[in-house]
Write a protein that holds these residues in place. Structure first.
Motif, PDB file in Angstrom:
ATOM      1  N   UNK A  18       0.826  -1.211   0.000  1.00 25.09           N
ATOM      2  CA  UNK A  18       0.000   0.000   0.000  1.00 25.09           C
ATOM      3  C   UNK A  18       0.857   1.256   0.000  1.00 25.09           C
ATOM      4  N   UNK A  19       2.135   1.089  -0.295  1.00 24.89           N
ATOM      5  CA  UNK A  19       3.081   2.182  -0.137  1.00 24.89           C
ATOM      6  C   UNK A  19       3.447   2.801  -1.483  1.00 24.89           C
ATOM      7  N   UNK A  20       3.619   4.133  -1.467  1.00 24.60           N
ATOM      8  CA  UNK A  20       4.043   4.855  -2.664  1.00 24.60           C
ATOM      9  C   UNK A  20       5.387   5.533  -2.401  1.00 24.60           C
ATOM     10  N   UNK A  21       6.089   5.811  -3.478  1.00 24.53           N
ATOM     11  CA  UNK A  21       7.403   6.433  -3.415  1.00 24.53           C
ATOM     12  C   UNK A  21       7.292   7.948  -3.548  1.00 24.53           C
ATOM     13  N   UNK A  22       7.870   8.663  -2.585  1.00 26.09           N
ATOM     14  CA  UNK A  22       8.047  10.110  -2.707  1.00 26.09           C
ATOM     15  C   UNK A  22       9.521  10.346  -3.017  1.00 26.09           C
ATOM     16  N   UNK A  23       9.796  10.869  -4.205  1.00 27.92           N
ATOM     17  CA  UNK A  23      11.171  11.133  -4.629  1.00 27.92           C
ATOM     18  C   UNK A  23      11.620  12.452  -4.003  1.00 27.92           C
ATOM     19  N   UNK A  24      12.630  12.383  -3.133  1.00 29.91           N
ATOM     20  CA  UNK A  24      13.078  13.571  -2.404  1.00 29.91           C
ATOM     21  C   UNK A  24      14.088  14.337  -3.247  1.00 29.91           C
ATOM     22  N   UNK A  25      13.777  15.603  -3.518  1.00 25.71           N
ATOM     23  CA  UNK A  25      14.498  16.379  -4.514  1.00 25.71           C
ATOM     24  C   UNK A  25      15.517  17.351  -3.931  1.00 25.71           C
ATOM     25  N   UNK A  26      15.662  17.390  -2.626  1.00 25.77           N
ATOM     26  CA  UNK A  26      16.506  18.373  -1.945  1.00 25.77           C
ATOM     27  C   UNK A  26      17.913  18.428  -2.539  1.00 25.77           C
ATOM     28  N   UNK A  27      18.331  19.597  -2.940  1.00 27.46           N
ATOM     29  CA  UNK A  27      19.647  19.946  -3.510  1.00 27.46           C
ATOM     30  C   UNK A  27      19.898  19.363  -4.904  1.00 27.46           C
ATOM     31  N   UNK A  42       6.109  10.389 -10.166  1.00 29.38           N
ATOM     32  CA  UNK A  42       5.163  11.508 -10.230  1.00 29.38           C
ATOM     33  C   UNK A  42       4.982  12.197  -8.883  1.00 29.38           C
ATOM     34  N   UNK A  43       5.517  11.617  -7.843  1.00 30.13           N
ATOM     35  CA  UNK A  43       5.349  12.140  -6.484  1.00 30.13           C
ATOM     36  C   UNK A  43       6.708  12.646  -6.015  1.00 30.13           C
ATOM     37  N   UNK A  44       6.849  13.968  -5.895  1.00 30.59           N
ATOM     38  CA  UNK A  44       8.138  14.555  -5.543  1.00 30.59           C
ATOM     39  C   UNK A  44       8.018  15.291  -4.212  1.00 30.59           C
ATOM     40  N   UNK A  45       9.024  15.139  -3.364  1.00 31.71           N
ATOM     41  CA  UNK A  45       9.037  15.813  -2.072  1.00 31.71           C
ATOM     42  C   UNK A  45      10.226  16.745  -1.945  1.00 31.71           C
ATOM     43  N   UNK A  46       9.965  17.982  -1.560  1.00 32.58           N
ATOM     44  CA  UNK A  46      11.041  18.972  -1.403  1.00 32.58           C
ATOM     45  C   UNK A  46      11.056  19.478   0.034  1.00 32.58           C
ATOM     46  N   UNK A  47      12.261  19.693   0.567  1.00 25.99           N
ATOM     47  CA  UNK A  47      12.403  20.149   1.946  1.00 25.99           C
ATOM     48  C   UNK A  47      12.278  21.660   2.091  1.00 25.99           C
ATOM     49  N   UNK A  48      12.756  22.394   1.113  1.00 25.64           N
ATOM     50  CA  UNK A  48      12.837  23.845   1.258  1.00 25.64           C
ATOM     51  C   UNK A  48      11.886  24.564   0.291  1.00 25.64           C
ATOM     52  N   UNK A  49      11.156  25.538   0.823  1.00 21.00           N
ATOM     53  CA  UNK A  49      10.197  26.301   0.023  1.00 21.00           C
ATOM     54  C   UNK A  49      10.889  26.964  -1.165  1.00 21.00           C
ATOM     55  N   UNK A  50      12.055  27.568  -0.920  1.00 22.63           N
ATOM     56  CA  UNK A  50      12.772  28.288  -1.976  1.00 22.63           C
ATOM     57  C   UNK A  50      13.089  27.376  -3.163  1.00 22.63           C
ATOM     58  N   UNK A  67       5.577  19.088   0.288  1.00 24.07           N
ATOM     59  CA  UNK A  67       6.574  19.811   1.077  1.00 24.07           C
ATOM     60  C   UNK A  67       6.836  18.949   2.300  1.00 24.07           C
ATOM     61  N   UNK A  68       8.087  18.487   2.466  1.00 22.54           N
ATOM     62  CA  UNK A  68       8.373  17.530   3.539  1.00 22.54           C
ATOM     63  C   UNK A  68       9.274  18.112   4.631  1.00 22.54           C
ATOM     64  N   UNK A  69       9.792  19.327   4.416  1.00 24.86           N
ATOM     65  CA  UNK A  69      10.632  19.953   5.433  1.00 24.86           C
ATOM     66  C   UNK A  69       9.831  20.895   6.314  1.00 24.86           C
ATOM     67  N   UNK A  70      10.475  21.380   7.355  1.00 20.66           N
ATOM     68  CA  UNK A  70       9.821  22.313   8.278  1.00 20.66           C
ATOM     69  C   UNK A  70       9.332  23.546   7.517  1.00 20.66           C
ATOM     70  N   UNK A  71       8.116  23.969   7.808  1.00 15.04           N
ATOM     71  CA  UNK A  71       7.486  25.075   7.067  1.00 15.04           C
ATOM     72  C   UNK A  71       7.134  26.211   8.016  1.00 15.04           C
ATOM     73  N   UNK A  72       7.657  27.384   7.710  1.00 12.77           N
ATOM     74  CA  UNK A  72       7.301  28.580   8.474  1.00 12.77           C
ATOM     75  C   UNK A  72       6.016  29.172   7.899  1.00 12.77           C
ATOM     76  N   UNK A  84       0.611  19.979  -3.392  1.00  6.03           N
ATOM     77  CA  UNK A  84      -0.465  19.004  -3.211  1.00  6.03           C
ATOM     78  C   UNK A  84      -0.658  18.681  -1.734  1.00  6.03           C
ATOM     79  N   UNK A  85       0.451  18.366  -1.053  1.00 10.04           N
ATOM     80  CA  UNK A  85       0.395  17.953   0.348  1.00 10.04           C
ATOM     81  C   UNK A  85       1.540  18.598   1.119  1.00 10.04           C
ATOM     82  N   UNK A  86       1.224  19.086   2.316  1.00 13.79           N
ATOM     83  CA  UNK A  86       2.258  19.574   3.234  1.00 13.79           C
ATOM     84  C   UNK A  86       2.403  18.529   4.330  1.00 13.79           C
ATOM     85  N   UNK A  87       3.523  17.827   4.325  1.00 14.33           N
ATOM     86  CA  UNK A  87       3.693  16.680   5.228  1.00 14.33           C
ATOM     87  C   UNK A  87       4.144  17.078   6.632  1.00 14.33           C
ATOM     88  N   UNK A  88       4.492  18.334   6.816  1.00 16.17           N
ATOM     89  CA  UNK A  88       5.197  18.733   8.043  1.00 16.17           C
ATOM     90  C   UNK A  88       4.388  19.705   8.900  1.00 16.17           C
TER      91      UNK A  88
END
Length: 226
Positions: A18-27, A42-50, A67-72, A84-88
């Protein structure tokens, strides 16, 4: 192995789960992300808003960005038009800002409650009592354009499998409790985001529905460009 080979490897690993892959794009540069997309991701996760704001217009529109990193709170407005989704999500204040910006953009944004499950003090996240306090509040019930779809956690950076399992099971137990108490009639509340490049196999065994993987796809991160 190439990025495409690595994507295919994870697709095979996740087949039948039941698991999907989130490709982490940081740096990682857009060219590498395009390779992952071409290989089927098709599912991408980024840590930084910038970085997220810079990369999103450069890539195909059908990518589901997380968005998978801390969000201000003051940065929510930059990603609200397309994320799509804010995980944090780790506070009521952040939930309220997400709702406000979602309304402005005429969208409903998905979110995961981030729990603190690791032994390291540096990790962000809620305790169970803090999460329940949010969910029981009038302010939470007043939200209209943010939809909670599950929970997220970052395990301790350790090789100790028993500790990792314990932390993953803790997050799973939080999900089960919140599902039964607050979201029993909501099919959308179904995500348990846990597991990264080093520990994803254990996380899948313990019920993860979203693994966040970067280095096992792209290789080691290149911090020299920042």
């Amino acid at each position: 192995m190439s990025i495409a080979d690595n994507i295919r490897h994870f697709e095979q690993e996740l087949a039948g789960t039941n698991c999907r892959l989130v490709v982490v794009t940081k740096t990682h540069p857009v060219e590498k992300l395009q390779e992952a997309y071409t290989a089927g991701a098709r599912l991408f996760g980024e840590n930084k808003v910038q970085e997220l704001v810079a990369k999103q217009p450069e890539l195909p529109a059908d990518i589901e960005w997380h968005l998978i990193g801390h969000l201000q709170t003051n940065k929510v407005k930059y990603i609200a038009p397309f994320v799509h989704t804010i995980q944090s999500i780790d506070s009521l204040k952040l939930l309220q800002e997400i709702d406000k910006q979602a309304i402005k953009n005429n969208r409903v944004l998905n979110g995961l409650l981030q729990f603190h499950i690791a032994e390291e003090e540096t990790k962000f996240g809620l305790s169970l009592s803090e999460a329940e306090e949010i969910l029981q509040s009038e302010a939470f019930r007043a939200l209209r354009n943010v939809q909670l779809t599950g929970v997220m956690g970052v395990a301790t950076n350790t090789d100790d499998e028993s500790q990792l399992r314990r932390e993953f099971r803790e997050l799973r137990s939080y999900f089960d409790l919140l599902k039964s108490r607050y979201f029993a009639d909501q099919l959308a509340f179904r995500e348990i985001s846990m597991g990264m490049s080093a520990d994803y196999a254990l996380a899948i065994e313990e019920g993860s529905t979203l693994i966040r993987v970067g280095s096992a796809i792209f290789g080691a991160r290149n911090y020299g460009t920042h």
